[in-house]
Design a protein around this motif. Structure first.
Motif, PDB file in Angstrom:
ATOM      1  N   THR A 162       1.107  -2.305   4.942  1.00 38.60           N
ATOM      2  CA  THR A 162       0.400  -1.032   5.039  1.00 38.60           C
ATOM      3  C   THR A 162       0.963  -0.221   6.197  1.00 38.60           C
ATOM      4  OG1 THR A 162      -1.772   0.002   5.336  1.00 38.60           O
ATOM      5  CG2 THR A 162      -1.366  -2.036   6.524  1.00 38.60           C
ATOM      6  N   SER A 163       0.662   1.076   6.182  1.00 38.21           N
ATOM      7  CA  SER A 163       1.011   1.960   7.291  1.00 38.21           C
ATOM      8  C   SER A 163      -0.213   2.450   8.031  1.00 38.21           C
ATOM      9  CB  SER A 163       1.817   3.164   6.770  1.00 38.21           C
ATOM     10  OG  SER A 163       3.028   2.741   6.206  1.00 38.21           O
ATOM     11  N   GLN A 164      -1.389   2.061   7.613  1.00 32.11           N
ATOM     12  CA  GLN A 164      -2.619   2.435   8.297  1.00 32.11           C
ATOM     13  C   GLN A 164      -2.854   1.508   9.484  1.00 32.11           C
ATOM     14  OE1 GLN A 164      -6.018   3.543   5.806  1.00 32.11           O
ATOM     15  NE2 GLN A 164      -4.779   3.052   3.995  1.00 32.11           N
ATOM     16  N   PRO A 165      -3.779   1.890  10.382  1.00 31.54           N
ATOM     17  CA  PRO A 165      -4.072   1.018  11.524  1.00 31.54           C
ATOM     18  C   PRO A 165      -4.475  -0.377  11.061  1.00 31.54           C
ATOM     19  CG  PRO A 165      -5.060   3.172  11.849  1.00 31.54           C
ATOM     20  CD  PRO A 165      -4.517   3.163  10.458  1.00 31.54           C
TER      21      PRO A 165
ATOM     22  N   GLY B  87       5.640   9.594  -3.432  1.00 32.49           N
ATOM     23  CA  GLY B  87       5.130   9.535  -2.070  1.00 32.49           C
ATOM     24  C   GLY B  87       4.351  10.748  -1.641  1.00 32.49           C
ATOM     25  N   ASP B  88       4.176  11.698  -2.524  1.00 32.67           N
ATOM     26  CA  ASP B  88       3.402  12.891  -2.172  1.00 32.67           C
ATOM     27  C   ASP B  88       2.094  12.872  -2.942  1.00 32.67           C
ATOM     28  OD1 ASP B  88       4.523  13.142  -4.617  1.00 32.67           O
ATOM     29  OD2 ASP B  88       5.249  15.193  -4.365  1.00 32.67           O
TER      30      ASP B  88
ATOM     31  N   GLU C  55       0.850  -1.181   0.000  1.00 35.12           N
ATOM     32  CA  GLU C  55       0.000   0.000   0.000  1.00 35.12           C
ATOM     33  C   GLU C  55       0.893   1.240   0.000  1.00 35.12           C
ATOM     34  OE1 GLU C  55      -4.144   0.875   2.223  1.00 35.12           O
ATOM     35  OE2 GLU C  55      -2.370   1.071   3.474  1.00 35.12           O
ATOM     36  N   ALA C  56       1.072   1.828  -1.185  1.00 36.87           N
ATOM     37  CA  ALA C  56       1.961   2.986  -1.361  1.00 36.87           C
ATOM     38  C   ALA C  56       1.142   4.262  -1.401  1.00 36.87           C
ATOM     39  CB  ALA C  56       2.788   2.820  -2.631  1.00 36.87           C
ATOM     40  N   LEU C  57       0.453   4.550  -0.314  1.00 35.52           N
ATOM     41  CA  LEU C  57      -0.397   5.734  -0.229  1.00 35.52           C
ATOM     42  C   LEU C  57       0.340   6.863   0.482  1.00 35.52           C
ATOM     43  CD1 LEU C  57      -3.810   4.115   0.775  1.00 35.52           C
ATOM     44  CD2 LEU C  57      -3.055   4.829  -1.500  1.00 35.52           C
ATOM     45  N   PRO C  58       0.199   8.109   0.000  1.00 40.96           N
ATOM     46  CA  PRO C  58       0.773   9.244   0.733  1.00 40.96           C
ATOM     47  C   PRO C  58      -0.059   9.529   1.982  1.00 40.96           C
ATOM     48  CG  PRO C  58      -0.460   9.991  -1.200  1.00 40.96           C
ATOM     49  CD  PRO C  58      -0.460   8.491  -1.249  1.00 40.96           C
ATOM     50  N   PRO C  59       0.516  10.141   3.006  1.00 39.13           N
ATOM     51  CA  PRO C  59       1.908  10.610   3.076  1.00 39.13           C
ATOM     52  C   PRO C  59       2.865   9.575   3.646  1.00 39.13           C
ATOM     53  CG  PRO C  59       0.715  11.409   4.977  1.00 39.13           C
ATOM     54  CD  PRO C  59      -0.271  10.593   4.183  1.00 39.13           C
ATOM     55  N   TRP C  60       2.362   8.382   4.009  1.00 34.73           N
ATOM     56  CA  TRP C  60       3.208   7.409   4.701  1.00 34.73           C
ATOM     57  C   TRP C  60       4.220   6.758   3.767  1.00 34.73           C
ATOM     58  CZ3 TRP C  60      -2.282   6.484   4.654  1.00 34.73           C
ATOM     59  CH2 TRP C  60      -2.965   7.160   5.668  1.00 34.73           C
ATOM     60  N   TRP C  61       3.899   6.696   2.475  1.00 34.40           N
ATOM     61  CA  TRP C  61       4.800   6.003   1.553  1.00 34.40           C
ATOM     62  C   TRP C  61       6.148   6.709   1.444  1.00 34.40           C
ATOM     63  CZ3 TRP C  61       5.986   1.641  -0.230  1.00 34.40           C
ATOM     64  CH2 TRP C  61       6.712   1.469  -1.417  1.00 34.40           C
TER      65      TRP C  61
ATOM     66  N   ASN D 210       5.609   2.783  13.228  1.00 32.71           N
ATOM     67  CA  ASN D 210       6.111   4.115  13.532  1.00 32.71           C
ATOM     68  C   ASN D 210       6.352   4.952  12.288  1.00 32.71           C
ATOM     69  OD1 ASN D 210       8.225   2.603  12.595  1.00 32.71           O
ATOM     70  ND2 ASN D 210       9.731   3.421  14.033  1.00 32.71           N
ATOM     71  N   ALA D 211       5.636   4.667  11.218  1.00 34.85           N
ATOM     72  CA  ALA D 211       5.802   5.495  10.018  1.00 34.85           C
ATOM     73  C   ALA D 211       5.236   6.893  10.247  1.00 34.85           C
ATOM     74  CB  ALA D 211       5.116   4.830   8.833  1.00 34.85           C
ATOM     75  N   ALA D 212       4.121   6.983  10.922  1.00 36.87           N
ATOM     76  CA  ALA D 212       3.501   8.284  11.224  1.00 36.87           C
ATOM     77  C   ALA D 212       2.634   8.113  12.450  1.00 36.87           C
ATOM     78  CB  ALA D 212       2.677   8.780  10.036  1.00 36.87           C
ATOM     79  N   ASP D 213       2.212   9.220  13.010  1.00 36.28           N
ATOM     80  CA  ASP D 213       1.365   9.164  14.189  1.00 36.28           C
ATOM     81  C   ASP D 213      -0.061   8.849  13.753  1.00 36.28           C
ATOM     82  OD1 ASP D 213       0.467  11.504  16.848  1.00 36.28           O
ATOM     83  OD2 ASP D 213       0.318   9.322  16.693  1.00 36.28           O
ATOM     84  N   MET D 214      -0.404   7.536  13.847  1.00 35.73           N
ATOM     85  CA  MET D 214      -1.709   7.095  13.381  1.00 35.73           C
ATOM     86  C   MET D 214      -2.756   7.100  14.483  1.00 35.73           C
ATOM     87  SD  MET D 214      -1.197   6.618  10.254  1.00 35.73           S
ATOM     88  CE  MET D 214      -2.803   5.933   9.944  1.00 35.73           C
TER      89      MET D 214
END
Length: 567
Positions: A157-160, A107-108, A34-40, A190-194
């Motif tokens: 993925t980087s989502q919850p 990634g943006d 899952e290469a979704l911004p902004p986490w990608w 820890n990619a972003a504050d989810m």
């Protein structure tokens, strides 16, 4: 997913469980990123480097194929299949180009809603299953894919993670998932504050019982945003994926007089990749099977110009902090040198330093981590690959050298640590079994006999060739004068009779007795017995004498020669 859509047992066939990593037991792999911004933008470099490293290992391994097939999907603005199912072995260039294409995804951009991302993930899973069915339908009969009837899907993925699981469960509830063996969801934490990893009120699944319908099929694994953590996820593909039968049975003495041994059924797991599997990089770990394997090449050993190997100490290790599972190969004993070319003062000084090193390591309960330095003639070594070793002190004046695995060869191994005591009945059973075994204070390997000597002797006797006696027989025939047609025919008839009487036994032709002009020789002649190469019970010896009549003496000067057969 309904249970009737799943097979009752694993559809993977494969006879008895042997050693790990059999190619027919390894399932094909599907990776959905899952290469979704902004986490990608934060996870792209880490994930691509880890995937590139593991694929380079899988393509270079000798032995059975550990990843037979691989397919790669990317979820960005749309679902895209970057790599259809291909064989991993022999396709390193194609796999690396696919990783570079994944790395090039920007990634943006705008943030898509979770519902839209979940829908794309659902479509990617279903598309990968359909692609696998088409691949297995059109592949040849003897290929690796036809031997695997189910596929494993890994979603990164980087989502919850729990929210993604609920979306997948809702989207795949009515789908045909017979060919789906396992669905693993890897969340980079820890990619972003989810925020908290809890399902939102807008999740389509709110009933806990319905949400756990795919609980046995969808697994959640949370990892850090690091190359090592992602390599651990991908290296799990290299493990043995069978599970339909236990690997070994551990037999303990029975805890009663009339009962059978207590059987503990176990599975095996590889802890590291053997350096012997990488034929292209032999210096990844110098062998220690013999001293000659560890020493440098002996091409210039005639003039003693080859310098000795150099081990550089880089770290001191606590002895209780070194796990034996990360050591491999055969140990070598290191002792102070007694080279005669050194001066006596230098030998004594070196002996004292070695003694002090052993004493200090033992008194502080330390091991020494050393690295094999490249030869002085090369700047960074021939291949640029280093190997590491551990030096362990012993009570005697010596050190034990053991190779230690590096990060590239280490396989994931997350064994649970139990904080609870086992049940009392199990403790009583095991204690009763172990109480019947003898206990030694000091282990002495001289008390163990593997019957190797007897096996080597039997194999040597059974494989002993018979050609030495045949060579003697051929040499004797070459020394004999040429026989006439009639005498040759008689000789062949006598040999044919001997073969009929001694079928399947050892036969040999001996030299005839000296001819005599006084008449035919007696039938019973005392001759020394032949000694055969096989040390078996000697077979009874039968002397066949062909009497020579007066009417045949004039046909040939050597007509009184008879053929003697030993059966």
């Amino acid at each position: 997913m309904h249970t009737k859509k799943r097979p009752a047992s694993s559809l993977l066939s494969g006879g008895l469980v042997c050693w790990p990593s059999l190619s027919l037991r390894q399932p094909p792999r599907v990776l959905i990123v899952e290469a979704l911004p902004p986490w990608w933008s934060e996870t792209c470099a880490v994930l691509c480097e880890a995937l590139d490293n593991v694929l380079s290992l899988a393509c270079s391994l000798d032995g059975p194929c550990r990843i037979p097939l691989l397919s790669l999907y990317a979820i960005s603005r749309q679902q895209e299949c970057l790599l259809p199912f291909v064989q991993v072995r022999g396709n390193l260039a194609r796999l690396r180009s696919c990783v570079e294409e994944l790395r090039s995804i920007p990634g943006d951009g705008c943030i898509r809603g979770p519902a839209r991302g979940g829908e794309l993930l659902r479509q990617a899973v279903l598309d990968s299953l359909q692609q696998f069915k088409q691949y297995t339908r059109h592949t040849s009969t003897g290929s690796q894919a036809s031997n695997n009837t189910s596929v494993e899907v890994t979603v990164v993925t980087s989502q919850p993670g729990r929210g993604i699981i609920h979306q997948l469960e809702a989207g795949l509830r009515d789908a045909d998932l017979v060919s789906l063996r396992r669905l693993l969801l890897v969340q980079i934490t820890n990619a972003a504050d989810m925020g908290s990893d809890t399902p939102s009120p807008q999740d389509p699944c709110t009933d806990s019982e319905e949400c756990l319908m795919l609980g046995t099929e969808v697994e959640l694994q949370q990892v850090d945003n690091s190359v090592v953590a992602m390599e651990t996820v991908f290296k799990a593909w290299l493990h043995e994926q069978g599970g339909d039968r236990e690997h070994l049975h551990l037999l303990l003495p029975s805890n009663s007089e009339n009962s059978s041994p207590v059987c503990v059924k176990c599975d095996m797991q590889e802890r590291l990749l053997s350096p012997a599997l990488f034929s292209l990089t032999p210096s990844v770990g110098v062998k220690t099977e013999s001293i000659q394997d560890f020493l440098p090449s002996t091409k210039t050993s005639a003039n003693h110009s080859t310098p000795p190997q150099r081990l550089k100490a880089i770290k001191a290790l606590r002895a209780d902090g070194v796990c034996e599972s990360v050591l491999y190969g055969l140990p070598l004993v290191i002792r102070p040198t007694t080279c005669w070319q050194l001066d006596w003062d230098e030998i004594e000084t070196n002996h004292n330093l070695f003694h002090a090193l052993c004493h200090t390591l033992r008194s502080r309960d330390l091991f020494l981590l050393v690295r094999l330095e490249p030869a002085q003639s090369s700047a960074a070594g021939a291949s640029g690959v280093y190997s590491y070793y551990v030096l362990q002190p012993s009570p005697s004046l010596s050190l034990l050298l053991k190779p230690v695995v590096s990060r590239e060869l280490l396989l994931p191994c997350s064994l649970p640590v139990s904080n609870q005591d086992p049940p009392p009945d199990a403790i009583h059973t095991v204690q009763s079994c172990l109480g019947q075994l003898d206990e030694d204070v000091v282990f002495n390997p001289l008390t163990l006999s593997s019957q190797l000597h007897q096996h080597l002797k039997r194999r040597g006797l059974l494989s002993q060739p018979q050609y030495p006696y045949r060579l003697q027989q051929t040499a004797h025939r070459e020394a004999q004068p040429q026989e006439g047609p009639k005498n040759s025919r008689q000789s062949r008839q006598s040999q044919h009779q001997g073969r009929q009487m001694g079928t399947g036994k050892v036969r040999a032709t001996v030299a005839p007795l000296p001819s005599s002009s006084l008449g035919p020789p007696p039938c019973k002649v005392s001759r020394p017995a032949l000694t055969f190469l096989n040390s078996r019970t000697p077979a009874p010896t039968l002397l066949l004498c062909s009497p020579v009549g007066p009417q045949e003496e004039g046909n040939n000067d050597n007509n009184n020669d008879e053929l003697m057969m030993i059966l």
